[in-house]
Design an enzyme around this catalytic site. Structure first.
Site, PDB file in Angstrom:
ATOM      1  N   ASP A 206       1.127  -6.381  -2.783  1.00  0.00           N
ATOM      2  CA  ASP A 206       2.375  -6.828  -3.419  1.00  0.00           C
ATOM      3  C   ASP A 206       3.522  -6.272  -2.587  1.00  0.00           C
ATOM      4  OD1 ASP A 206       4.478  -7.510  -5.010  1.00  0.00           O
ATOM      5  OD2 ASP A 206       3.872  -6.313  -6.738  1.00  0.00           O
TER       6      ASP A 206
ATOM      7  N   ASP B 234       1.625   5.896   2.196  1.00  0.00           N
ATOM      8  CA  ASP B 234       1.536   4.692   3.008  1.00  0.00           C
ATOM      9  C   ASP B 234       0.236   3.949   2.666  1.00  0.00           C
ATOM     10  OD1 ASP B 234       1.383   2.839   5.017  1.00  0.00           O
ATOM     11  OD2 ASP B 234       1.087   4.315   6.626  1.00  0.00           O
TER      12      ASP B 234
END
Ligand code: AG3
Length: 280
Positions: A161, A144
């Site tokens: 992104d 994560d």
């Protein structure tokens, strides 16, 4: 022009809003899976070549990926004289990493992707996008991004992104995340995040700008034309502690690019009035 009834009528449709969609005629479906995080589709399309979609949203196509990947990387990288440590949060296809590694000063490029299956699909179906993932300067972290950034330090550039702000990427649009990014950057460091379409997502862009302002004094928005993303006009928000200015090396490095040019390094920040107003 128009619809040829003799062709196979298999279409990929992205429902971009509840009243707008993009359709791409599909020649072959190459992969259609449910990963632990999202739905993943790879298909060969007639107009844009190979397509990667996550949860029904276009992430990348073979024919227009260069725009997004060049612009999310070179614009912030060329604000730095000698970027060494760069991280990409999301971006499991590897396109941003490929562009980052064109800069000779870069020593470490970290890809932090929550979904290993995106990376696997890219390696398998998009070799020209994933080609730098095995470079010795690249490290891949399957975790994560929010957690990973908390431990990160001394980065020259962090690129977010992400997918759209629903599902696994939601937390990547929150002000708390921007503060942890600020703490992970050097004093001269920058962050950039993809910030969706100024035609369709104005409240989101405002929300992101306000969130970024809680962590950074300088926020700038720039644009690029991406035909397969909603509305075709896409934005990026760049944030930093110091006022950014292009490094002289943007004029001399002669990178092999297809969208970015030394002129665009500054021109991408020249905004139409309705976008300027979003930033005021
Ligand atoms: N990141 C996805 C941009 C969001 C596209 N949104 C949409 N199609 N609704 C791109 C990942 C490429 N590395």
């Amino acid at each position: 022009m128009g619809l040829d009834a003799n062709k196979q009528q298999t279409w990929f449709t992205e429902y971009q809003t509840d009243s707008l969609s993009l359709g791409l005629r599909v020649e072959t479906i190459l992969a259609s899976d449910t990963t632990p995080f999202q739905k993943l589709l790879v298909a060969e399309t007639e107009t844009f070549g190979r397509l990667l979609a996550l949860d029904g949203a276009v992430q990348t196509t073979a024919r227009d990926e260069f725009v997004y990947h060049e612009m999310i990387t070179h614009v912030p990288l060329f604000m730095l004289d000698a970027p060494k440590k760069v991280a990409v949060i999301g971006g499991g296809d590897g396109g941003a990493i490929r562009e980052i590694l064109k800069h000779p000063s870069v020593e470490e490029a970290h890809l932090v992707e929550i979904d290993a299956e995106v990376v696997e699909a890219s390696r398998r179906f998009f070799p020209e996008i994933s080609c730098a993932l095995d470079d010795p300067r690249t490290s891949i972290h399957y975790t994560d991004g929010i957690r990973w950034v908390k431990e990160a330090r001394n980065f020259d550039l962090i690129i977010v992104d992400s997918t759209d702000p629903v599902g696994p990427a939601e937390g990547l649009f929150q002000p708390q995340f921007y503060q942890t990014i600020a703490d992970a950057l050097t004093d001269d460091g920058l962050m950039v995040a993809q910030s969706e379409s100024p035609f369709l997502h104005q409240p989101l862009i405002r929300h992101m700008r306000e969130g970024l302002e809680t962590a950074f004094p300088h926020i700038k928005l720039y644009l690029a034309a991406i035909p397969t993303y909603p509305s075709g006009l896409w934005s990026f928000l760049m944030a930093s502690r110091k006022s950014p200015a292009p490094s002289p090396r943007h004029l001399t490095l002669n990178l092999e690019t297809r969208y970015w040019t030394p002129q665009l390094q500054t021109a991408a920040f020249v905004l139409p009035r309705f976008v300027e107003e979003l930033m005021a």
